[in-house]
Design a protein around this motif. Sequence first.
Motif, PDB file in Angstrom:
ATOM      1  N   LEU A 326       0.845  -1.188   0.000  1.00  0.00           N
ATOM      2  CA  LEU A 326       0.000   0.000   0.000  1.00  0.00           C
ATOM      3  C   LEU A 326       0.879   1.237   0.000  1.00  0.00           C
ATOM      4  N   GLY A 327       0.246   2.383  -0.215  1.00  0.00           N
ATOM      5  CA  GLY A 327       0.924   3.658  -0.038  1.00  0.00           C
ATOM      6  C   GLY A 327       1.607   4.207  -1.270  1.00  0.00           C
ATOM      7  N   GLY A 328       1.537   3.494  -2.400  1.00  0.00           N
ATOM      8  CA  GLY A 328       2.131   4.010  -3.624  1.00  0.00           C
ATOM      9  C   GLY A 328       1.156   4.898  -4.369  1.00  0.00           C
ATOM     10  N   VAL A 329       1.619   5.475  -5.462  1.00  0.00           N
ATOM     11  CA  VAL A 329       0.764   6.378  -6.234  1.00  0.00           C
ATOM     12  C   VAL A 329      -0.305   5.611  -7.007  1.00  0.00           C
ATOM     13  N   GLU A 330      -0.086   4.303  -7.223  1.00  0.00           N
ATOM     14  CA  GLU A 330      -1.042   3.487  -7.960  1.00  0.00           C
ATOM     15  C   GLU A 330      -2.019   2.818  -6.992  1.00  0.00           C
ATOM     16  N   SER A 331      -3.254   2.591  -7.442  1.00  0.00           N
ATOM     17  CA  SER A 331      -4.260   1.961  -6.607  1.00  0.00           C
ATOM     18  C   SER A 331      -4.107   0.440  -6.648  1.00  0.00           C
ATOM     19  N   LEU A 332      -4.186  -0.172  -5.452  1.00  0.00           N
ATOM     20  CA  LEU A 332      -4.041  -1.618  -5.307  1.00  0.00           C
ATOM     21  C   LEU A 332      -5.285  -2.193  -4.660  1.00  0.00           C
ATOM     22  N   ILE A 333      -5.568  -3.461  -4.965  1.00  0.00           N
ATOM     23  CA  ILE A 333      -6.693  -4.159  -4.357  1.00  0.00           C
ATOM     24  C   ILE A 333      -6.273  -5.593  -4.070  1.00  0.00           C
ATOM     25  N   GLU A 334      -6.725  -6.134  -2.947  1.00  0.00           N
ATOM     26  CA  GLU A 334      -6.393  -7.524  -2.645  1.00  0.00           C
ATOM     27  C   GLU A 334      -7.461  -8.154  -1.760  1.00  0.00           C
ATOM     28  N   HIS A 335      -7.576  -9.480  -1.896  1.00  0.00           N
ATOM     29  CA  HIS A 335      -8.430 -10.273  -1.026  1.00  0.00           C
ATOM     30  C   HIS A 335      -7.601 -10.598   0.207  1.00  0.00           C
ATOM     31  N   ARG A 336      -7.812  -9.842   1.268  1.00  0.00           N
ATOM     32  CA  ARG A 336      -6.874  -9.855   2.389  1.00  0.00           C
ATOM     33  C   ARG A 336      -6.843 -11.191   3.131  1.00  0.00           C
ATOM     34  N   ALA A 337      -7.985 -11.858   3.285  1.00  0.00           N
ATOM     35  CA  ALA A 337      -8.012 -13.121   4.022  1.00  0.00           C
ATOM     36  C   ALA A 337      -7.103 -14.157   3.372  1.00  0.00           C
ATOM     37  N   SER A 338      -7.024 -14.142   2.041  1.00  0.00           N
ATOM     38  CA  SER A 338      -6.154 -15.092   1.342  1.00  0.00           C
ATOM     39  C   SER A 338      -4.690 -14.826   1.653  1.00  0.00           C
ATOM     40  N   ILE A 339      -4.337 -13.554   1.800  1.00  0.00           N
ATOM     41  CA  ILE A 339      -2.958 -13.182   2.109  1.00  0.00           C
ATOM     42  C   ILE A 339      -2.606 -13.592   3.531  1.00  0.00           C
ATOM     43  N   GLU A 340      -3.541 -13.406   4.446  1.00  0.00           N
ATOM     44  CA  GLU A 340      -3.262 -13.698   5.855  1.00  0.00           C
ATOM     45  C   GLU A 340      -3.246 -15.187   6.149  1.00  0.00           C
ATOM     46  N   GLY A 341      -3.989 -15.973   5.382  1.00  0.00           N
ATOM     47  CA  GLY A 341      -3.907 -17.426   5.482  1.00  0.00           C
ATOM     48  C   GLY A 341      -4.666 -18.017   6.654  1.00  0.00           C
ATOM     49  N   VAL A 342      -4.220 -19.195   7.074  1.00  0.00           N
ATOM     50  CA  VAL A 342      -4.901 -19.962   8.117  1.00  0.00           C
ATOM     51  C   VAL A 342      -4.977 -19.146   9.412  1.00  0.00           C
ATOM     52  N   GLY A 343      -6.158 -19.150  10.027  1.00  0.00           N
ATOM     53  CA  GLY A 343      -6.342 -18.444  11.289  1.00  0.00           C
ATOM     54  C   GLY A 343      -6.766 -17.000  11.147  1.00  0.00           C
ATOM     55  N   THR A 344      -6.889 -16.520   9.908  1.00  0.00           N
ATOM     56  CA  THR A 344      -7.291 -15.132   9.717  1.00  0.00           C
ATOM     57  C   THR A 344      -8.684 -14.873  10.278  1.00  0.00           C
ATOM     58  N   LYS A 345      -8.844 -13.684  10.833  1.00  0.00           N
ATOM     59  CA  LYS A 345     -10.161 -13.259  11.314  1.00  0.00           C
ATOM     60  C   LYS A 345     -10.807 -12.264  10.343  1.00  0.00           C
ATOM     61  N   THR A 346     -10.138 -12.005   9.226  1.00  0.00           N
ATOM     62  CA  THR A 346     -10.669 -11.087   8.226  1.00  0.00           C
ATOM     63  C   THR A 346     -11.819 -11.739   7.473  1.00  0.00           C
ATOM     64  N   PRO A 347     -12.940 -11.042   7.295  1.00  0.00           N
ATOM     65  CA  PRO A 347     -14.072 -11.622   6.562  1.00  0.00           C
ATOM     66  C   PRO A 347     -13.663 -12.064   5.158  1.00  0.00           C
ATOM     67  N   ASN A 348     -14.213 -13.185   4.711  1.00  0.00           N
ATOM     68  CA  ASN A 348     -13.845 -13.744   3.414  1.00  0.00           C
ATOM     69  C   ASN A 348     -14.398 -12.963   2.235  1.00  0.00           C
ATOM     70  N   ASN A 349     -15.324 -12.056   2.505  1.00  0.00           N
ATOM     71  CA  ASN A 349     -15.860 -11.243   1.404  1.00  0.00           C
ATOM     72  C   ASN A 349     -15.245  -9.843   1.383  1.00  0.00           C
ATOM     73  N   LEU A 350     -14.122  -9.662   2.102  1.00  0.00           N
ATOM     74  CA  LEU A 350     -13.518  -8.342   2.226  1.00  0.00           C
ATOM     75  C   LEU A 350     -12.391  -8.138   1.223  1.00  0.00           C
ATOM     76  N   LEU A 351     -12.405  -6.977   0.591  1.00  0.00           N
ATOM     77  CA  LEU A 351     -11.324  -6.535  -0.281  1.00  0.00           C
ATOM     78  C   LEU A 351     -10.678  -5.299   0.340  1.00  0.00           C
ATOM     79  N   ARG A 352      -9.346  -5.333   0.462  1.00  0.00           N
ATOM     80  CA  ARG A 352      -8.623  -4.172   0.983  1.00  0.00           C
ATOM     81  C   ARG A 352      -8.098  -3.346  -0.182  1.00  0.00           C
ATOM     82  N   VAL A 353      -8.263  -2.037  -0.060  1.00  0.00           N
ATOM     83  CA  VAL A 353      -7.919  -1.147  -1.165  1.00  0.00           C
ATOM     84  C   VAL A 353      -6.951  -0.068  -0.691  1.00  0.00           C
ATOM     85  N   SER A 354      -5.865   0.096  -1.429  1.00  0.00           N
ATOM     86  CA  SER A 354      -4.978   1.243  -1.267  1.00  0.00           C
ATOM     87  C   SER A 354      -5.315   2.205  -2.395  1.00  0.00           C
TER      88      SER A 354
END
Length: 372
Positions: A326-354
């Motif tokens: 995050l934090g660059g001049v370009e916009s980014l999007i990701e499915h955060r739960a997939s990045i965090e992996g096993v044990g994540t408490k992030t909702p599976n329908n959540l997209l994080r946006v920079s």
Amino acid sequence: MKIETLAVHAGHRIDPATAAVTPAIYLSTTFERQADGSYPQGYHYIRDNNPNRQALEQCLYQLEGGVAAAAFSSGSAATMSIFQSLQAGSHVIAPLDAYSGTASVLKEIFVPWNLSVTFVDMTNPTAVEQALEPNTRLIWVETPSNPMLKITDIGKITDIAHQANALCVCDNTWATPMGQNPFKCGADLVVHSTTKYLGGHSDVMGGVVITKVENDLFKTLRKIQTIGGAVASPFDSWLVLRGIQTLPYRMRGHSENALKVATFLSEHPKVEAVHYPGLPTHSGYEIAKQQMHVFGGMLSFQVKGGREKAFDVAAKVKLFTRATSLGGVESLIEHRASIEGVGTKTPNNLLRVSVGLEHPDDLIEDLAQALN
């Protein structure tokens, strides 16, 4: 001095040898010792100090209103140095909703080294008080949090920490010194991943710990920095220092764009929830208004239809890049739960946006077509 002026001038000086306005990059790993054994310029070996790293540290502590800073090779290295400075047997209180790397460092590295940790809802001061133990030495605050953008009252948590003779450390990566000033709220240390908004161009990795008081704790952090050697390189220091010069204006742009995107998403029928502290509907809006100057460029939103629909939206965007960080001049999007992996408490329908610095109308149009 205003932050716009500090961002341009702090840590910078005209080169005395050449009169260059832009600082040189000093790649030397070692420096000449005088015949009497002294180092009159103050530099001995690159692990101990370097002109570029020193300039960056001076800039960073001035931006945050501290007195000293230690620049590391990554945000994770900066974070680890703080926990390494604690004595074995110490207890740490950390947020349930925080950067997954911070939680991993605590659980996978420092708990086996005999630190104990309790994860709590940091937005609930009562829960923080109830988590205190006689050996609590540090309370870690991250606000806005990653990825749910929860807002913690830094002042209240600092009071709780100090009443227990513990430190309060604030991860200010998402807000930046442009967004909030944790020292003014009482925090003892501020940490950043300089990889993000401070560097600002997705081309450098680094981290920093800034202190309000140059005490024995900070001397220990310096020792860890020097002996451990996870220091910011000369070129990386130079890149971050250059990026900081435009930080105030970039953060205004990121924040303005993010609010427009968040407002659009909050009104879209296929969006279940939007997490952005600049929205009056956000649970932490009133606290954010009090302790933040701008609300930042990060947001997350939950798509109706669950995980598959969230992946579908991320697959259809054209201007947003599917990438971590995050934090660059370009916009980014990701499915955060997939990045965090096993044990994540992030909702599976959540997209994080920079949210980047593209025109907000183009970003909204891109999200609209992806959602529809």
